[in-house]
Enzyme design. Structure first.
Site, short mmCIF file in Angstrom:
data_model
loop_
_atom_site.label_atom_id
_atom_site.label_comp_id
_atom_site.label_asym_id
_atom_site.label_seq_id
_atom_site.Cartn_x
_atom_site.Cartn_y
_atom_site.Cartn_z
N ARG A 15 0.87 -1.23 -0.04
CA ARG A 15 0.00 -0.14 0.12
C ARG A 15 0.72 1.17 -0.06
NH1 ARG A 15 -3.56 -1.56 5.27
NH2 ARG A 15 -1.70 -2.43 5.74
N LYS A 75 1.70 2.03 7.30
CA LYS A 75 1.89 1.08 8.46
C LYS A 75 2.71 1.80 9.46
CE LYS A 75 0.90 -2.68 9.65
NZ LYS A 75 -0.31 -2.54 10.44
N TYR A 94 -0.97 4.26 10.39
CA TYR A 94 -1.35 3.33 11.83
C TYR A 94 -0.19 3.30 12.51
CZ TYR A 94 -5.69 1.94 8.71
OH TYR A 94 -6.71 1.83 8.43
N HIS A 96 -0.79 1.20 16.08
CA HIS A 96 -0.93 0.12 17.17
C HIS A 96 0.01 0.02 18.06
CE1 HIS A 96 -4.12 -1.25 14.10
NE2 HIS A 96 -3.28 -1.03 13.06
N GLU A 118 -6.07 4.55 13.69
CA GLU A 118 -6.87 3.52 14.32
C GLU A 118 -7.54 3.95 15.38
OE1 GLU A 118 -2.62 2.81 16.24
OE2 GLU A 118 -3.59 3.18 14.23
N ASP A 270 -2.51 -7.27 15.11
CA ASP A 270 -1.95 -5.89 15.11
C ASP A 270 -2.08 -5.42 16.62
OD1 ASP A 270 -0.94 -5.15 12.62
OD2 ASP A 270 -2.97 -4.59 11.93
#
Length: 372
Positions: A15, A75, A94, A96, A118, A270
């Site tokens: 991505r 990511k 993101y 996490h 997120e 994740d």
């Protein structure tokens, strides 16, 4: 503002943080965008596609991190990327953080402003920047599980749909949110015997209204989960506690009681995973076995369908990217309480309660942080 879009470097992550269309919008708003060469290869967008819409092409990630005011990724930054973050630089991606103390430590020490997709919220109590990837992951979980059930992958040799005269596979989905709903959609469409467990009666009622009597629902207790596991062919972990580490709902002892060749797909990996025997895997090596049970725990599942995932993600991230660039992060966060909920780390402080609690940091209120 100068927006920087580095190429993703996580294993088999294809991505990209901004599509050419998103770059065009940012340029139209008067901003510069610098994209690392070949960053868009996974969505069939070459460097010329980005140049055409006004982007500058950088040869290396180092150039981007050195110059950009805002870094837009997909990511979480890998260790090499975290070393390049600067004081006051805005990172939008993101994160996490709850199950990742090393990343959290590096981000705190960087002095950067780190906003997590997120944990951005909306007026309906949802997580709008997580939802499209949860949709993708839920649908992929069934595909991955069906493939992993094949004998060549170590599975039971069960066809998810069965055939006339042979029953379909039993699929158990733990969690009826966005991931669980989309997993149920695909599993039912493939003809599987599907049961969803959740603790929200309204969620279960909505699922039954959508899918009808073909879908079984159970109120989720540890005993209910335990009773479902021995006969399950495929179990999908789809639980989410926003920003926090996922609860462990299936113990190692429970795994021992499952059929040999049954499959666990942990979409919650994740956030640390909801099976005690889970550990993160990659698209290069997606599965492993514990007590004869196949585990699929890929931490960036949507990265495998990068074209679909990138465009779905950009549909929801673009308005926030533009707000951060147009207003500057302080005003953008101050004007939008839902975007403010995305602030996880600010100038050396952890500003998301669940991350602070899980990792033992002092918590700083995000509103106070940006006002200081």
């Amino acid at each position: 503002m100068l927006l920087g879009v580095p190429k993703e470097i996580k294993n088999n992550e294809f991505r990209v943080g901004m599509t050419p269309a998103s770059v065009f919008e940012a340029v139209h708003h008067g901003h510069r965008v610098m994209v690392e060469t070949k960053a868009g290869a996974g969505i069939d967008a070459d460097d010329e596609a980005y140049r055409t819409v006004g982007a500058d092409i950088a040869d290396t990630a180092e150039e981007i991190f050195a110059a950009a005011d805002i870094i837009v990724k997909v990511k979480e930054p890998q260790a090499a990327e975290r070393k390049m973050l600067r004081q006051d630089q805005v990172l939008f991606t993101y994160l996490h953080l709850a199950p990742d103390p090393e990343q959290t430590k590096d981000l705190v020490e960087s002095g950067a402003v780190c906003i997590a997709y997120e944990t951005v919220t909306d007026g309906r109590g949802g997580l709008p920047l997580l939802a499209p990837m949860s949709q993708v992951a839920g649908r992929m979980a069934v595909q991955a599980g069906a493939h992993s059930l094949e004998m060549a992958q170590g599975g039971r040799g069960v066809l998810l749909a069965g055939v006339p005269g042979v029953p379909p596979a039993k699929v158990v989905i733990i969690g009826g949110g966005v991931v669980g709903e989309n997993a149920a959609y695909i599993a039912l469409g493939m003809g599987a015997d599907v049961t969803v467990l959740d603790r929200d009666v309204d969620t279960m009622r909505s699922l039954v209204v959508r899918f009808g009597p073909a879908l079984k629902t159970l109120y989720s207790t540890r005993l209910a989960i335990e009773e479902q596991l021995p006969d399950a062919d495929l179990v999908i972990g789809a639980v989410l506690v926003p920003g926090a580490e996922a609860p462990t709902l299936v113990s190692a002892e429970h795994v021992k009681e499952m059929n040999k060749g049954a499959v666990l797909v942990d979409v919650a990996i994740d956030q640390g995973g909801c099976f005690e025997t889970s550990r993160p895997t990659t698209h290069a090596e997606p599965i492993y076995q514990v007590d004869g049970v196949v585990h699929y725990c890929v931490a960036n599942m949507p990265g495998a369908v990068s074209h679909t995932s990138t465009y779905a993600l950009n549909n929801v991230t673009l308005p926030f990217i533009l707000a951060l660039a147009d207003k500057g992060y302080r005003q953008a966060l101050g004007d939008d309480a839902h975007l403010l909920n995305g602030l996880n780390v600010h100038h050396g402080h952890v500003t998301y309660r669940a991350v602070a609690d899980d990792l033992g940091y002092d918590y700083k209120d995000p509103g106070e942080a940006i006002a200081a």
